[in-house]
Design a protein around this motif. Structure first.
Motif, short mmCIF file in Angstrom:
data_model
loop_
_atom_site.label_atom_id
_atom_site.label_comp_id
_atom_site.label_asym_id
_atom_site.label_seq_id
_atom_site.Cartn_x
_atom_site.Cartn_y
_atom_site.Cartn_z
N THR A 159 0.82 -1.22 0.00
CA THR A 159 0.00 0.00 0.00
C THR A 159 0.85 1.26 0.00
N ILE A 160 1.89 1.29 0.81
CA ILE A 160 2.72 2.49 0.92
C ILE A 160 3.44 2.77 -0.39
N ARG A 265 -7.59 -4.77 7.48
CA ARG A 265 -7.33 -6.14 7.94
C ARG A 265 -7.89 -7.19 6.98
N LYS A 266 -8.25 -6.79 5.78
CA LYS A 266 -8.72 -7.73 4.77
C LYS A 266 -8.27 -7.24 3.40
N VAL A 267 -8.32 -8.13 2.42
CA VAL A 267 -7.91 -7.79 1.06
C VAL A 267 -9.13 -7.34 0.26
N ALA A 268 -9.02 -6.22 -0.43
CA ALA A 268 -10.11 -5.72 -1.25
C ALA A 268 -10.47 -6.75 -2.32
N GLU A 269 -11.75 -6.83 -2.66
CA GLU A 269 -12.23 -7.85 -3.58
C GLU A 269 -11.59 -7.74 -4.96
N ASP A 270 -11.41 -6.53 -5.44
CA ASP A 270 -10.86 -6.33 -6.79
C ASP A 270 -9.58 -5.50 -6.69
N ARG A 271 -8.66 -5.94 -5.84
CA ARG A 271 -7.50 -5.13 -5.50
C ARG A 271 -6.53 -4.97 -6.66
N VAL A 272 -6.14 -3.72 -6.92
CA VAL A 272 -5.05 -3.43 -7.84
C VAL A 272 -3.75 -3.75 -7.12
N VAL A 273 -2.89 -4.57 -7.73
CA VAL A 273 -1.69 -5.03 -7.04
C VAL A 273 -0.46 -4.19 -7.37
N THR A 275 0.62 -0.17 -9.33
CA THR A 275 0.29 0.99 -10.14
C THR A 275 0.99 0.93 -11.49
N MET A 276 2.00 0.08 -11.62
CA MET A 276 2.67 -0.08 -12.90
C MET A 276 1.83 -0.88 -13.89
N ASP A 277 0.93 -1.71 -13.38
CA ASP A 277 0.01 -2.49 -14.22
C ASP A 277 -1.33 -2.53 -13.50
N PRO A 278 -2.16 -1.50 -13.69
CA PRO A 278 -3.41 -1.41 -12.93
C PRO A 278 -4.41 -2.50 -13.23
N GLU A 279 -4.22 -3.27 -14.31
CA GLU A 279 -5.19 -4.32 -14.65
C GLU A 279 -4.83 -5.67 -14.05
N ALA A 280 -3.63 -5.81 -13.50
CA ALA A 280 -3.27 -7.04 -12.79
C ALA A 280 -4.08 -7.12 -11.50
N ARG A 281 -4.44 -8.34 -11.13
CA ARG A 281 -5.31 -8.52 -9.98
C ARG A 281 -4.80 -9.61 -9.04
N HIS A 282 -5.28 -9.50 -7.80
CA HIS A 282 -4.99 -10.49 -6.77
C HIS A 282 -6.11 -11.52 -6.76
N THR A 283 -5.77 -12.79 -6.70
CA THR A 283 -6.79 -13.83 -6.66
C THR A 283 -6.26 -15.03 -5.90
N ARG A 284 -7.10 -16.03 -5.81
CA ARG A 284 -6.73 -17.29 -5.14
C ARG A 284 -7.03 -18.45 -6.07
N LYS A 285 -6.05 -19.28 -6.35
CA LYS A 285 -6.30 -20.51 -7.09
C LYS A 285 -6.93 -21.54 -6.17
#
Length: 552
Positions: A159-160, A265-273, A275-285
């Motif tokens: 985040t920082i 204390r939680k991960v946003a549902e559609d979190r941008v991971v 700023t260099m690639d704003p369309e990349a996303r965090h997910t769980r396999k």
């Protein structure tokens, strides 16, 4: 202007001098002989509308290079070096032994021209024409779908780091932003790259820094809210507002109005991971495996391994889920039709039936069989397949009980005509027409089966999916029809090998080389085209007044 290959060979033509060193039946040997047929000049002529200027690399050569690059997962620099130094590449591309090759930026130039054209995926289209001409898919009714996560090309940012880097970007791309940052941002010196010097082991210091950065970001967004900005500047400012809110929450004892924040204390549902690639996303396999990047979806014929459709999407979001993309594959599927547009049975297809489970059965279901794991077992996808006249051989999603080992929704009887639900104890409740729920409420308090049915103090509530009947029938069929499970075990696992080919090279997991959905989707389509072409070559693809295979 568009360059073309010479009709005559050069003195030091690699194919003439060392072509015998290239293994027969390899991708290199095939392109050496047939690149002009697979990638003809006229299919790329619109990329170079002017007849003036320096000639480009000939289209068959450029398309062959891009195909080999994607198949071997080479960088632009590695590709340029291979075309200059590797004899196999020189033979495949029709180059002379002393050809100095090209600058790596030439590949960027070609990808950009393709991306901006009316047909950005024409290399894939060219290979699909070869697939169609061979007839390898003729009469084959099966399609299997699956997906995998591919790592993005950038580092995941905390985040920082995101806040500081995006404020710095706003300063670069938004007119007048640098002055506003100097005036309203006091939490950090944004002219300096990197993180601030604080005691990172001190949670109080970290929360103070987070509060300062979030307040700076909010102040900057407010200061520039009324400015007239072009699209890149608007996007930079919008991304700053997003990263300032996605990962933080008010500090303990604060509602946020006092400017005190902390990392959520939680991960946003559609979190941008990043700023260099704003369309990349965090997910769980899986619940244990967290991944960042993009999701590559593939549809293939499980018997031949030929990929029939592909799509790269963000890794998160309902529109990018497995069943949502599978529905797009279904809509894109070029199913065989009669003259009136009606689906015909595979027994009536040219070449006859290839379904060895029902050989010669004239009463078989029309359309295709679609195979997928439980991620694809949604009511919406099953309904779309049913409406299209296809058969869903998809493992149903398991149903859960609020009580371990207790009653599931399948133990409740649904009467769609009377719009009622009856529980295992015999109590019947109406289905709400708006929410499709049936609440048993006070009936559960004195029910002898309550302990094995619900833990809720307000009683059991059944929420019915719009396609509840389809889902129930699918679960019943899966339990009672052993042939359905057998066909799933025989054909569905083959898509795993296709996915492994797409996502790995020489046992190494691939990492995407581009930023954003569009360029990475173009890469995926080139890769599947290269894999399909290699697959056909392995089956003896050759030209004899048309494309044909030696083996089926």
């Amino acid at each position: 202007m568009q360059g073309v290959e010479r009709a005559d060979r050069e003195l030091l033509d690699a194919a003439a001098l060392v072509g015998h060193l290239v293994p027969a039946g390899s991708m290199y040997a095939f392109l050496a002989e047939h690149r002009g047929r697979v990638f003809p000049d006229d299919q790329f002529a619109d990329l170079f509308p002017s007849a003036k200027g320096r000639p480009s690399i000939p289209a068959p050569v450029a398309a062959s290079i891009l195909t080999l690059q994607t198949l071997l997962d080479y960088s632009d620099a590695e590709t340029a070096e291979a075309a200059r130094c590797d004899l196999r590449w020189k033979v495949a591309c029709g180059l002379a032994l002393d050809d100095k090759g090209f600058h790596p930026s030439t590949l960027t130039y070609w990808r950009r021209r393709l991306a901006r054209s009316d047909r950005p995926h024409r290399i894939t289209e060219a290979v699909r024409q070869v697939v169609e001409a061979t007839g390898v898919l003729r009469g084959r009714r099966r399609r299997a779908v699956d997906s995998t996560i591919l790592a993005d090309a950038v580092a995941t940012q905390d985040t920082i780091t995101q806040l500081i880097s995006q404020i710095r970007r706003v300063a670069r791309v938004v007119p007048g932003a640098a002055e506003q940052i100097a005036a309203v941002c006091t939490g950090h010196d944004y002219t300096r790259p990197g993180k601030p010097d604080i005691d990172w082991d001190d949670p109080v210091a970290k929360d103070a820094l987070v509060s300062a950065l979030v307040n700076d970001a909010n102040a900057l967004v407010t200061a520039l809210a009324e400015a007239t900005l072009d699209e890149p500047a608007q996007q930079a400012l919008a991304l700053l507002a997003l990263v300032a809110g996605q990962d933080v929450e008010p500090a303990e004892g604060s509602d946020g109005t006092d400017g005190r924040w902390r990392i959520a204390r939680k991960v946003a549902e559609d979190r941008v991971v990043s700023t260099m690639d704003p369309e990349a996303r965090h997910t769980r396999k899986s619940p244990e495996a967290r991944r960042d990047g993009y999701r590559a979806h593939v549809a293939a014929d499980p018997d031949t391994g030929i990929i029939t459709d592909e799509q790269l999407t963000k890794a998160a979001g309902s529109d990018n889920s497995d069943p949502a993309v599978a529905a797009q594959f279904l809509a894109n599927d070029h199913a065989t039709t009669t003259g009136d547009g009606d689906l015909v049975g595979a027994a009536d297809l040219p070449g006859g039936s290839t379904d060895d489970d029902h050989p010669g059965d004239p009463d078989r279901l029309p359309g295709r069989e679609w195979y997928g794991d439980s991620a694809y077992g949604t009511g919406d996808l099953r309904d779309a397949l049913d409406q299209a006249g296809h058969t869903a051989i998809i493992k149903p999603k398991p149903v859960q009980s609020p009580v371990a080992g207790g009653f599931t929704v399948d133990d409740f009887t649904v009467d769609d005509d009377e719009r009622t639900v009856t529980c295992p104890a015999g109590h019947t409740r109406p289905i709400s027409p708006t929410t499709r729920t049936a609440a048993f409420g006070a009936l559960c308090r004195t029910c002898p089966l309550q302990a094995t049915c619900t833990k809720s103090k307000t009683g059991r509530k059944i929420v019915l999916h719009e396609h509840d009947a389809l889902l129930r029938q699918a679960r019943r069929d899966w339990k009672t029809d052993p042939t359905l499970r057998e066909r799933y075990r025989r054909h569905r696992p083959n898509i795993e090998r296709v996915i492994a080919q797409v996502a790995s090279r020489g046992g190494r997991r691939l990492k995407l080389r581009y930023r954003g959905v569009e360029p990475n989707n173009a890469w995926l389509k080139r890769r599947t085209a290269a894999l399909n072409l290699r697959n056909l070559i392995n089956h003896g693809l050759h030209w004899t007044d048309g494309w044909a295979l030696t083996t089926s």
